[in-house]
Motif scaffolding. Structure first.
Motif, mmCIF file in Angstrom:
data_model
loop_
_atom_site.group_PDB
_atom_site.id
_atom_site.type_symbol
_atom_site.label_atom_id
_atom_site.label_comp_id
_atom_site.label_asym_id
_atom_site.label_seq_id
_atom_site.Cartn_x
_atom_site.Cartn_y
_atom_site.Cartn_z
ATOM 1 N N VAL A 21 -2.923 0.182 -3.957
ATOM 2 C CA VAL A 21 -2.666 -1.129 -3.362
ATOM 3 C C VAL A 21 -2.344 -2.086 -4.490
ATOM 4 O O VAL A 21 -3.087 -2.188 -5.474
ATOM 5 C CB VAL A 21 -3.887 -1.632 -2.553
ATOM 6 C CG1 VAL A 21 -3.637 -3.019 -1.997
ATOM 7 C CG2 VAL A 21 -4.227 -0.656 -1.435
ATOM 8 N N ALA A 22 -1.214 -2.771 -4.365
ATOM 9 C CA ALA A 22 -0.790 -3.736 -5.379
ATOM 10 C C ALA A 22 -0.506 -5.066 -4.688
ATOM 11 O O ALA A 22 0.141 -5.111 -3.633
ATOM 12 C CB ALA A 22 0.456 -3.242 -6.096
ATOM 13 N N LEU A 23 -0.989 -6.118 -5.286
ATOM 14 C CA LEU A 23 -0.718 -7.466 -4.815
ATOM 15 C C LEU A 23 0.220 -8.136 -5.799
ATOM 16 O O LEU A 23 -0.089 -8.258 -6.988
ATOM 17 C CB LEU A 23 -2.024 -8.275 -4.712
ATOM 18 C CG LEU A 23 -1.853 -9.733 -4.318
ATOM 19 C CD1 LEU A 23 -1.352 -9.844 -2.865
ATOM 20 C CD2 LEU A 23 -3.150 -10.494 -4.488
ATOM 21 N N THR A 34 0.869 -1.178 0.000
ATOM 22 C CA THR A 34 0.000 0.000 0.000
ATOM 23 C C THR A 34 0.900 1.219 0.000
ATOM 24 O O THR A 34 1.770 1.355 0.862
ATOM 25 C CB THR A 34 -0.916 0.038 1.235
ATOM 26 O OG1 THR A 34 -1.713 -1.142 1.259
ATOM 27 C CG2 THR A 34 -1.819 1.260 1.203
ATOM 28 N N VAL A 35 0.708 2.080 -0.992
ATOM 29 C CA VAL A 35 1.483 3.302 -1.115
ATOM 30 C C VAL A 35 0.504 4.461 -1.223
ATOM 31 O O VAL A 35 -0.356 4.480 -2.100
ATOM 32 C CB VAL A 35 2.414 3.257 -2.350
ATOM 33 C CG1 VAL A 35 3.142 4.579 -2.530
ATOM 34 C CG2 VAL A 35 3.398 2.108 -2.225
ATOM 35 N N GLY A 36 0.621 5.417 -0.303
ATOM 36 C CA GLY A 36 -0.241 6.591 -0.319
ATOM 37 C C GLY A 36 0.551 7.814 -0.704
ATOM 38 O O GLY A 36 1.702 7.985 -0.301
ATOM 39 N N ASP A 37 -0.061 8.676 -1.515
ATOM 40 C CA ASP A 37 0.585 9.936 -1.868
ATOM 41 C C ASP A 37 -0.390 11.089 -1.690
ATOM 42 O O ASP A 37 -1.543 10.887 -1.326
ATOM 43 C CB ASP A 37 1.198 9.888 -3.265
ATOM 44 C CG ASP A 37 0.183 9.773 -4.396
ATOM 45 O OD1 ASP A 37 -0.924 10.348 -4.298
ATOM 46 O OD2 ASP A 37 0.512 9.124 -5.404
ATOM 47 N N ALA A 38 0.083 12.285 -1.968
ATOM 48 C CA ALA A 38 -0.698 13.490 -1.700
ATOM 49 C C ALA A 38 -1.388 14.046 -2.936
ATOM 50 O O ALA A 38 -1.843 15.190 -2.929
ATOM 51 C CB ALA A 38 0.212 14.563 -1.092
ATOM 52 N N SER A 39 -1.494 13.259 -3.987
ATOM 53 C CA SER A 39 -2.117 13.738 -5.214
ATOM 54 C C SER A 39 -3.431 13.010 -5.479
ATOM 55 O O SER A 39 -3.517 11.800 -5.292
ATOM 56 C CB SER A 39 -1.190 13.514 -6.413
ATOM 57 O OG SER A 39 -1.847 13.826 -7.625
ATOM 58 N N THR A 40 -4.422 13.731 -5.943
ATOM 59 C CA THR A 40 -5.685 13.112 -6.336
ATOM 60 C C THR A 40 -5.707 12.803 -7.837
ATOM 61 O O THR A 40 -6.712 12.336 -8.357
ATOM 62 C CB THR A 40 -6.878 14.013 -5.978
ATOM 63 O OG1 THR A 40 -6.693 15.297 -6.577
ATOM 64 C CG2 THR A 40 -7.015 14.161 -4.473
ATOM 65 N N ALA A 66 1.897 -6.844 -11.164
ATOM 66 C CA ALA A 66 1.036 -7.099 -10.007
ATOM 67 C C ALA A 66 -0.151 -7.960 -10.417
ATOM 68 O O ALA A 66 -0.707 -7.804 -11.504
ATOM 69 C CB ALA A 66 0.546 -5.782 -9.412
ATOM 70 N N ALA A 67 -0.523 -8.876 -9.538
ATOM 71 C CA ALA A 67 -1.694 -9.715 -9.789
ATOM 72 C C ALA A 67 -2.973 -8.893 -9.700
ATOM 73 O O ALA A 67 -3.957 -9.186 -10.369
ATOM 74 C CB ALA A 67 -1.739 -10.859 -8.776
ATOM 75 N N ARG A 68 -2.932 -7.848 -8.877
ATOM 76 C CA ARG A 68 -4.102 -6.981 -8.696
ATOM 77 C C ARG A 68 -3.611 -5.598 -8.271
ATOM 78 O O ARG A 68 -2.687 -5.479 -7.491
ATOM 79 C CB ARG A 68 -5.014 -7.561 -7.624
ATOM 80 C CG ARG A 68 -6.363 -6.882 -7.543
ATOM 81 C CD ARG A 68 -7.252 -7.512 -6.497
ATOM 82 N NE ARG A 68 -6.847 -7.008 -5.200
ATOM 83 C CZ ARG A 68 -6.847 -7.709 -4.085
ATOM 84 N NH1 ARG A 68 -7.223 -8.966 -4.084
ATOM 85 N NH2 ARG A 68 -6.474 -7.179 -2.946
ATOM 86 N N VAL A 69 -4.236 -4.564 -8.821
ATOM 87 C CA VAL A 69 -3.910 -3.185 -8.461
ATOM 88 C C VAL A 69 -5.214 -2.438 -8.258
ATOM 89 O O VAL A 69 -6.153 -2.578 -9.046
ATOM 90 C CB VAL A 69 -3.100 -2.475 -9.569
ATOM 91 C CG1 VAL A 69 -2.815 -1.029 -9.187
ATOM 92 C CG2 VAL A 69 -1.806 -3.212 -9.858
ATOM 93 N N SER A 70 -5.293 -1.666 -7.179
ATOM 94 C CA SER A 70 -6.469 -0.821 -6.971
ATOM 95 C C SER A 70 -6.015 0.554 -6.513
ATOM 96 O O SER A 70 -4.950 0.716 -5.927
ATOM 97 C CB SER A 70 -7.436 -1.449 -5.956
ATOM 98 O OG SER A 70 -6.808 -1.604 -4.709
ATOM 99 N N VAL A 71 -6.833 1.549 -6.839
ATOM 100 C CA VAL A 71 -6.558 2.933 -6.468
ATOM 101 C C VAL A 71 -7.773 3.462 -5.732
ATOM 102 O O VAL A 71 -8.900 3.308 -6.205
ATOM 103 C CB VAL A 71 -6.290 3.812 -7.710
ATOM 104 C CG1 VAL A 71 -6.029 5.262 -7.309
ATOM 105 C CG2 VAL A 71 -5.145 3.249 -8.533
#
Length: 160
Positions: free
Chosen positions: A154-156, A107-113, A139-144
């Motif tokens: 989030v990347a699996l 899980t990687v969070g940033d400050a941009s929308t 990645a097997a799965r990626v979600s934003v």
């Protein structure tokens, strides 16, 4: 989909609210700061965290450790997500790496929308712009998930 929002390979969707959040809640930086406590300062530090996690998880399991190419893929995804957060996302605001039954969950969070961008490359030599495409392929799965102060990606990464 358990509140997750998948990013289609050919498009993008924004989250419709907090009920669609994926991963830990976003950390809000105090005024005048950009670095969350406990969050790695750069991609190299994030790769070190993932390397140690993989080593701890698989040390002592005999021949059951992930293949070198799988570890390399996990480190590349880590590096790309963190680098993109720093370069294009207004800074790295959150980072977590855990091993699940399905693989490495980042899980990687940033400050941009702003949504991650896949650059369109022509036949001419193009430097850069391949990171998001690499993440989506490896990645097997990626979600934003978007929130008021940025987004979480989030990347699996499968470890088989």
């Amino acid at each position: 989909m358990n509140g997750e929002q998948e990013v289609p390979r050919d498009g993008e969707r924004s989250a419709r609210g907090p009920e669609e959040a994926v991963g830990p809640p976003a950390w809000t930086a105090p005024p005048g700061t950009t670095h969350a406590p406990g969050v790695p300062r750069n991609a190299a530090a994030a790769r070190d965290i993932v390397s140690r996690l993989l080593e701890e998880e698989f040390c002592g399991l005999g021949g059951e450790a992930p293949a070198d190419v799988v570890v390399a893929d996990a480190l590349l995804v880590t590096s790309e997500l963190v680098t993109n957060a720093v370069r294009h996302g207004g800074g790295l605001m959150a980072f977590s790496a855990t091993i699940t039954d399905d693989g490495l969950l980042l899980t990687v969070g940033d400050a941009s929308t702003r949504a991650p961008v896949t650059a369109e490359h022509t036949t001419t030599l193009h430097i850069g712009g391949y990171g998001w495409e690499l993440v989506r392929r490896l990645a097997a799965r990626v979600s934003v998930t978007y929130h008021e102060d940025g987004k979480n990606i989030v990347a699996l990464v499968a470890l088989v």
